[in-house]
Scaffold this active site. Structure first.
Site, PDB file in Angstrom:
ATOM      1  N   ASP A 144     -45.950  18.727  19.427  1.00  0.00           N
ATOM      2  CA  ASP A 144     -46.449  17.570  18.700  1.00  0.00           C
ATOM      3  C   ASP A 144     -47.491  16.865  19.537  1.00  0.00           C
ATOM      4  OD1 ASP A 144     -45.136  16.117  20.581  1.00  0.00           O
ATOM      5  OD2 ASP A 144     -43.590  15.364  19.246  1.00  0.00           O
ATOM      6  N   ARG A 191     -40.252  15.440  13.842  1.00  0.00           N
ATOM      7  CA  ARG A 191     -39.399  16.380  14.582  1.00  0.00           C
ATOM      8  C   ARG A 191     -37.989  15.824  14.832  1.00  0.00           C
ATOM      9  NH1 ARG A 191     -38.538  16.913  19.209  1.00  0.00           N
ATOM     10  NH2 ARG A 191     -39.121  19.067  19.611  1.00  0.00           N
ATOM     11  N   LYS A 212     -36.196   2.118  14.513  1.00  0.00           N
ATOM     12  CA  LYS A 212     -36.509   3.450  13.975  1.00  0.00           C
ATOM     13  C   LYS A 212     -35.649   4.521  14.651  1.00  0.00           C
ATOM     14  CE  LYS A 212     -40.133   6.019  15.569  1.00  0.00           C
ATOM     15  NZ  LYS A 212     -39.668   7.383  15.849  1.00  0.00           N
ATOM     16  N   ASN A 213     -35.606   4.485  15.990  1.00  0.00           N
ATOM     17  CA  ASN A 213     -34.929   5.569  16.698  1.00  0.00           C
ATOM     18  C   ASN A 213     -33.416   5.509  16.567  1.00  0.00           C
ATOM     19  OD1 ASN A 213     -37.391   6.539  17.393  1.00  0.00           O
ATOM     20  ND2 ASN A 213     -37.260   6.027  19.572  1.00  0.00           N
ATOM     21  N   ASP A 269     -42.031   5.195  25.544  1.00  0.00           N
ATOM     22  CA  ASP A 269     -42.706   4.605  24.370  1.00  0.00           C
ATOM     23  C   ASP A 269     -43.442   3.308  24.724  1.00  0.00           C
ATOM     24  OD1 ASP A 269     -41.146   6.099  21.836  1.00  0.00           O
ATOM     25  OD2 ASP A 269     -40.004   5.925  23.686  1.00  0.00           O
TER      26      ASP A 269
HETATM   27  C1  UD1 Z   1     -36.426  10.187  21.690  1.00  0.00           C
HETATM   28  C2  UD1 Z   1     -37.232   9.192  20.914  1.00  0.00           C
HETATM   29  C3  UD1 Z   1     -38.623   9.014  21.505  1.00  0.00           C
HETATM   30  C4  UD1 Z   1     -38.519   8.685  22.975  1.00  0.00           C
HETATM   31  C5  UD1 Z   1     -37.641   9.719  23.702  1.00  0.00           C
HETATM   32  C6  UD1 Z   1     -37.392   9.399  25.150  1.00  0.00           C
HETATM   33  C7  UD1 Z   1     -36.382   9.366  18.659  1.00  0.00           C
HETATM   34  C8  UD1 Z   1     -36.648   9.732  17.252  1.00  0.00           C
HETATM   35  N1  UD1 Z   1     -37.347   9.628  19.532  1.00  0.00           N
HETATM   36  O1  UD1 Z   1     -37.067  11.467  21.562  1.00  0.00           O
HETATM   37  O2  UD1 Z   1     -39.295   7.964  20.817  1.00  0.00           O
HETATM   38  O3  UD1 Z   1     -39.816   8.699  23.542  1.00  0.00           O
HETATM   39  O4  UD1 Z   1     -36.361   9.796  23.059  1.00  0.00           O
HETATM   40  O5  UD1 Z   1     -36.829   8.135  25.288  1.00  0.00           O
HETATM   41  O6  UD1 Z   1     -35.346   8.819  18.973  1.00  0.00           O
HETATM   42  N2  UD1 Z   1     -36.289  18.094  26.421  1.00  0.00           N
HETATM   43  C9  UD1 Z   1     -36.150  19.431  26.716  1.00  0.00           C
HETATM   44  N3  UD1 Z   1     -35.239  20.160  25.992  1.00  0.00           N
HETATM   45  C10 UD1 Z   1     -34.462  19.608  25.001  1.00  0.00           C
HETATM   46  C11 UD1 Z   1     -34.626  18.245  24.703  1.00  0.00           C
HETATM   47  C12 UD1 Z   1     -35.553  17.506  25.440  1.00  0.00           C
HETATM   48  O7  UD1 Z   1     -36.814  19.967  27.595  1.00  0.00           O
HETATM   49  O8  UD1 Z   1     -33.665  20.328  24.397  1.00  0.00           O
HETATM   50  C13 UD1 Z   1     -37.262  17.276  27.192  1.00  0.00           C
HETATM   51  C14 UD1 Z   1     -38.410  16.764  26.343  1.00  0.00           C
HETATM   52  O9  UD1 Z   1     -39.439  17.718  26.239  1.00  0.00           O
HETATM   53  C15 UD1 Z   1     -38.842  15.525  27.110  1.00  0.00           C
HETATM   54  C16 UD1 Z   1     -37.533  14.981  27.666  1.00  0.00           C
HETATM   55  O10 UD1 Z   1     -36.622  16.085  27.629  1.00  0.00           O
HETATM   56  O11 UD1 Z   1     -39.678  15.864  28.197  1.00  0.00           O
HETATM   57  C17 UD1 Z   1     -36.995  13.786  26.893  1.00  0.00           C
HETATM   58  O12 UD1 Z   1     -36.741  14.129  25.566  1.00  0.00           O
HETATM   59  P1  UD1 Z   1     -35.610  13.441  24.679  1.00  0.00           P
HETATM   60  O13 UD1 Z   1     -34.903  12.397  25.460  1.00  0.00           O
HETATM   61  O14 UD1 Z   1     -34.792  14.536  24.074  1.00  0.00           O
HETATM   62  O15 UD1 Z   1     -36.470  12.720  23.557  1.00  0.00           O
HETATM   63  P2  UD1 Z   1     -36.301  12.798  21.999  1.00  0.00           P
HETATM   64  O16 UD1 Z   1     -34.866  12.705  21.612  1.00  0.00           O
HETATM   65  O17 UD1 Z   1     -37.106  13.934  21.454  1.00  0.00           O
END
Ligand code: UD1
Length: 412
Positions: free
Chosen positions: A113, A89, A17-18, A301
């Site tokens: 979320d 998202r 999925k990711n 996850d």
């Molecule tokens: C992706 C995955 C999700 C997984 C996560 C971490 C998808 C669709 N989702 O989510 O299943 O749990 O990676 O492995 O691929 N953050 C900020 N600012 C930003 C971006 C992120 O503060 O601009 C923080 C987030 O709040 C979180 C952390 O960074 O605490 C990790 O987020 P991130 O690695 O970006 O996860 P996603 O890409 O949203």
């Protein structure tokens, strides 16, 4: 669902999925016909398909199959509406490709979320450093780019989404971009190989330094999505709790080194098998401590799955969630099933019990929902998991697959 016989048999693992959601977003970058293979039939893929359609693209799944064809016309509408971003998202990953290819993007801001706030500040900062400008109003972020220019990016944290947005923007930027402290997840490497097949010049994806040499144009291609390591982990947890011996067809052990290490500490025997992974559970798992970290650490996850396993393990395990502050809400549901869990901020102490007690519970999100089903396999009496639509976002035929392995589970 009820606790029953040990699990036995072979279960096919779907495409990730990711990964596929980002590959679909990347089709914005080039005109023509793309074919994605090994695409899971899950709700999030439908949402991303709807998003591409709303931009004017044509998306079609081969009848009951795992091939998806995407036709990207010359002109598209560079907008992601709120009702789709709200549903998923991860829609935010269209921002980078739209700015790089169309020069404009209007994308609804994702709200909080189920795991708490998930900001996009790192996505925006990286894209600004590549030359984009942003304005935020009425719940949308509007971006403009009059030709992006390669630069050195240093991410404050190895965010998966920010790495992907920056990568997809940089492939069409002028000159060289270096992304330092990049996320190293296997899904990033899959995205880079897709982009390279399209004609991009990306080096180092899967490591913490990614170098991108911008090119003028890209072309449509065919690509097979990597297997879903989180779906694979879910079935490993299921056999850990229910007992038995299973084979995960199509799973890649080399994407799951840390998980396999941890599960081995808990007493499971796991080894790469012909085109997959073989796993056998002990009579009872041994407790261990688990802390989530960016890849190659234990994925956030996986954590609900670990908690479900620890709830029936021998001993006490301390789990620590380092990524998403709000991700612990499912612990109350497990407690309703008799799990002995105490939380303190982002730590939880899980004291194993020989068996949980079946109860009606509610799935708060995809992974916690799957973990509650797994916990139900270790509970006496009936467990009813409500909110199964969360699980459908990320799992194809979850109940049917468990049933085929011999679990006493059905979809209400
Ligand atoms: C992706 C995955 C999700 C997984 C996560 C971490 C998808 C669709 N989702 O989510 O299943 O749990 O990676 O492995 O691929 N953050 C900020 N600012 C930003 C971006 C992120 O503060 O601009 C923080 C987030 O709040 C979180 C952390 O960074 O605490 C990790 O987020 P991130 O690695 O970006 O996860 P996603 O890409 O949203």
């Amino acid at each position: 669902m009820r606790a029953g016989a040990p699990l036995q048999g072979t279960v096919p693992i779907c495409g990730a999925k990711n990964s596929v959601l980002k590959l679909m977003a990347a089709t914005v970058l080039a005109e023509g016909r793309f074919v994605l293979r090994n695409v899971p039939a899950i709700a999030d893929v439908e949402t991303m398909s709807d998003l591409l359609r709303s931009m004017g693209m044509h998306v079609e799944r081969a009848h009951r199959g795992h091939d998806v064809t995407i036709d990207r016309p010359a002109e598209i509408v560079p907008e992601a509406p709120y009702e789709l971003v709200e549903r998923m998202r991860a829609s935010i990953v269209v921002l980078g490709p739209l700015l790089a290819r169309v020069g404009r993007a209007r994308v609804a801001l994702p709200g909080g979320d189920d795991f708490g706030p998930r900001p996009i500040d790192m996505h925006l900062k990286a894209l600004e450093q590549l030359g984009a400008t942003f304005e935020q109003s009425h719940g949308f972020v509007e971006g403009r780019a009059d030709g992006l220019a390669g630069t050195n990016l240093l991410l404050e944290y190895p965010s998966v989404g920010a790495t992907e947005n920056a990568l997809m923007a940089a492939v069409l930027a002028k000159g060289t971009t270096v992304i330092d402290n990049a996320a190293r997840e296997p899904e990033i490497a899959d995205l880079a190989s897709f982009l390279n097949r399209m004609g991009a010049q990306v080096l180092g994806a899967g490591s913490s330094t990614i170098t991108i040499e911008g090119v003028d144009t890209l072309h449509a291609v065919e690509h097979t999505v990597i297997p879903d390591r989180i779906e694979a982990a879910t079935f490993l947890a299921a056999v850990g709790v229910a007992g038995g011996e299973i084979t995960l067809e199509g799973a890649r052990a080399d994407h799951m080194d840390m998980l396999i290490e941890k599960l081995s500490d808990m007493g499971m025997r796991i080894s790469p098998a012909n085109e997959g992974i073989w796993a056998m559970a002990p009579d009872r798992l041994r407790a261990t401590d688990v802390a989530t970290l960016p890849y190659p650490g234990v994925a956030t996850d996986y954590l609900p799955l670990f908690v479900a396993m620890l709830a029936v393990s021998d001993g006490v395990g301390i789990v620590t969630e380092n990524l998403f502050s709000g991700r612990f809400r499912y612990l109350d549901e497990l407690t309703r099933m008799g799990a002995d869990i105490r939380t303190d901020a982002h730590h939880a102490v899980v004291r194993g019990r020989p068996q949980l007690s079946g109860a009606p519970v509610r799935a708060p999100d995809i992974r916690a929902g799957a973990a509650l089903v797994v916990a139900g396999l270790g509970a006496d009496g009936e467990t009813i998991v409500r909110g199964a639509e969360h699980v459908d976002r990320g799992y194809e035929d979850f109940v049917a697959k468990l049933h085929a392995l011999g679990a006493d589970v059905e979809r209400g």
